[in-house]
Scaffold this motif. Structure first.
Motif, PDB file in Angstrom:
ATOM      1  N   GLY A  37       0.846  -1.186   0.000  1.00  0.00           N
ATOM      2  CA  GLY A  37       0.000   0.000   0.000  1.00  0.00           C
ATOM      3  C   GLY A  37       0.883   1.238   0.000  1.00  0.00           C
ATOM      4  O   GLY A  37       2.076   1.166   0.316  1.00  0.00           O
ATOM      5  N   LEU A  38       0.287   2.365  -0.343  1.00  0.00           N
ATOM      6  CA  LEU A  38       1.022   3.623  -0.403  1.00  0.00           C
ATOM      7  C   LEU A  38       0.468   4.577   0.649  1.00  0.00           C
ATOM      8  O   LEU A  38      -0.725   4.930   0.612  1.00  0.00           O
ATOM      9  N   LEU A  39       1.308   4.982   1.589  1.00  0.00           N
ATOM     10  CA  LEU A  39       0.884   5.970   2.568  1.00  0.00           C
ATOM     11  C   LEU A  39       0.756   7.316   1.872  1.00  0.00           C
ATOM     12  O   LEU A  39       1.679   7.775   1.194  1.00  0.00           O
ATOM     13  N   PHE A  40      -0.392   7.956   2.063  1.00  0.00           N
ATOM     14  CA  PHE A  40      -0.702   9.171   1.312  1.00  0.00           C
ATOM     15  C   PHE A  40      -1.293  10.216   2.244  1.00  0.00           C
ATOM     16  O   PHE A  40      -2.395  10.064   2.748  1.00  0.00           O
ATOM     17  N   SER A  41      -0.530  11.290   2.464  1.00  0.00           N
ATOM     18  CA  SER A  41      -0.989  12.347   3.362  1.00  0.00           C
ATOM     19  C   SER A  41      -1.646  13.496   2.622  1.00  0.00           C
ATOM     20  O   SER A  41      -2.350  14.315   3.231  1.00  0.00           O
ATOM     21  N   GLU A 128      -2.496  -3.882  10.068  1.00  0.00           N
ATOM     22  CA  GLU A 128      -2.868  -5.244  10.480  1.00  0.00           C
ATOM     23  C   GLU A 128      -4.270  -5.601  10.006  1.00  0.00           C
ATOM     24  O   GLU A 128      -4.502  -6.706   9.480  1.00  0.00           O
ATOM     25  N   GLU A 129      -5.216  -4.683  10.157  1.00  0.00           N
ATOM     26  CA  GLU A 129      -6.601  -4.959   9.775  1.00  0.00           C
ATOM     27  C   GLU A 129      -6.743  -5.243   8.282  1.00  0.00           C
ATOM     28  O   GLU A 129      -7.574  -6.053   7.868  1.00  0.00           O
ATOM     29  N   HIS A 130      -5.932  -4.577   7.469  1.00  0.00           N
ATOM     30  CA  HIS A 130      -6.042  -4.725   6.024  1.00  0.00           C
ATOM     31  C   HIS A 130      -4.977  -5.664   5.455  1.00  0.00           C
ATOM     32  O   HIS A 130      -4.870  -5.807   4.233  1.00  0.00           O
TER      33      HIS A 130
END
Length: 306
Positions: A37-41, A128-130
């Protein structure tokens, strides 16, 4: 002479090289990892990362979600642009909510109201959830000393923790993404970029970023010798006078702790001219969360912060 002239046409510029390197790294993390996934702020670095991801897999869609850890104290302009990018690129947005975590008792707000440190448990819980086994982000080595230590592929243990003394070699740009159950990788495709590189790339690619990165006359107040704009999250305390000043933001975090700088730069080209002369990193100049101690960022990263 003709052969030499032809060879010159195929020489990569600095930006071409950095772009190619970042796209290669993004493709590597997707190839080697089960659920990235890509952390996107919504800040300039994560927008550049999203732009690179779109290029990496064009003409197909971006094959992973974007994740925003929402502290509830974001700049409105940043959230608006975040949602537009998600819609335009048709990517899945996962939001980890710090306010929801506070309400559920997962984390407790700091006495000063800052939610920076309590993002970490929310980030780990969201991953963790995803089932996210690799998280990409726009951290750069020139931003801060702890980030300068970290490898492009940063191994994290089952608790999401980083051990700076236990990092994998990355000789000849060979990246080891192997992990065991519950372990994960943090990946930094633009590690080798500088703030100047980012802005030159934004100018070249005509990338839209939040308007708070550009100078405008804003209502501000001084706190710890830094300019804070008046907004719904950031209000002056007793004795802090509000006045007008032409300022812009070099970095974007929580509105409660991110300060602006005096500036007349209203276009990417003007920003490039401005930062080419500065000797202070954007986080060093404007982020109150990095001024807690010399090792503030490293301590948070060891706990699981990005």
């Amino acid at each position: 002479m003709t052969e030499l002239a032809d060879a010159g046409r195929y020489r990569l510029t600095q930006l071409d090289f950095l772009e190619a390197e970042a796209i290669f790294i993004i493709r590597e993390i997707v190839a080697e990892n089960e659920n990235p996934g890509l952390l996107f702020s919504g800040g300039k670095d994560s927008i550049v990362m999203l732009h690179l991801a779109a290029k990496a897999f064009a003409p197909g869609p971006i094959p992973f979600p974007v994740i925003h850890i929402d502290t509830g104290q974001n700049f409105d302009e940043v959230l608006e642009l975040r949602d537009r990018y998600v819609d335009d690129l048709n990517v899945r947005l996962i939001i980890g909510s710090v306010p929801d975590a506070i309400e559920a008792g997962l984390v407790r707000e700091e006495p000063d109201g800052s939610r920076n440190r309590i993002q970490t448990p929310v980030l780990l819980k969201t991953a963790e959830e995803h089932g996210l086994t690799a998280l990409m982000g726009g951290a750069r080595r020139d931003e801060e000393k702890a980030r300068a230590k970290e490898r492009v592929f940063s191994f994290r243990d089952e608790f999401g923790q980083w051990d700076p003394k236990n990092q994998r070699p990355e000789l000849w740009s060979l990246y080891n993404g192997r992990i065991h159950k519950d372990e994960s990788i943090r990946c930094f495709p633009i590690s080798n970029w500088t703030e100047l590189d980012i802005w030159q790339y934004i100018a070249r690619e005509k990338i839209e970023i939040p308007n708070i990165y550009y100078a405008a006359e804003r209502e501000v107040f001084l706190r710890n010798d830094m300019y804070f704009a008046v907004n719904r999250h950031s209000q002056p305390k007793e004795g802090e006078d509000v006045f007008s000043e032409t300022v812009r933001y070099r970095t974007v975090g929580d509105a409660t702790l991110t300060a602006a700088v005096r500036s007349e730069a209203r276009t990417p080209e003007e920003v490039i001219d401005e930062i080419a002369l500065t000797r202070i990193t954007e986080r060093g100049a404007t982020r109150g969360d990095d001024k807690v101690s010399e090792a503030a960022m490293e301590d948070r990263k060891k706990e699981g912060y990005f």
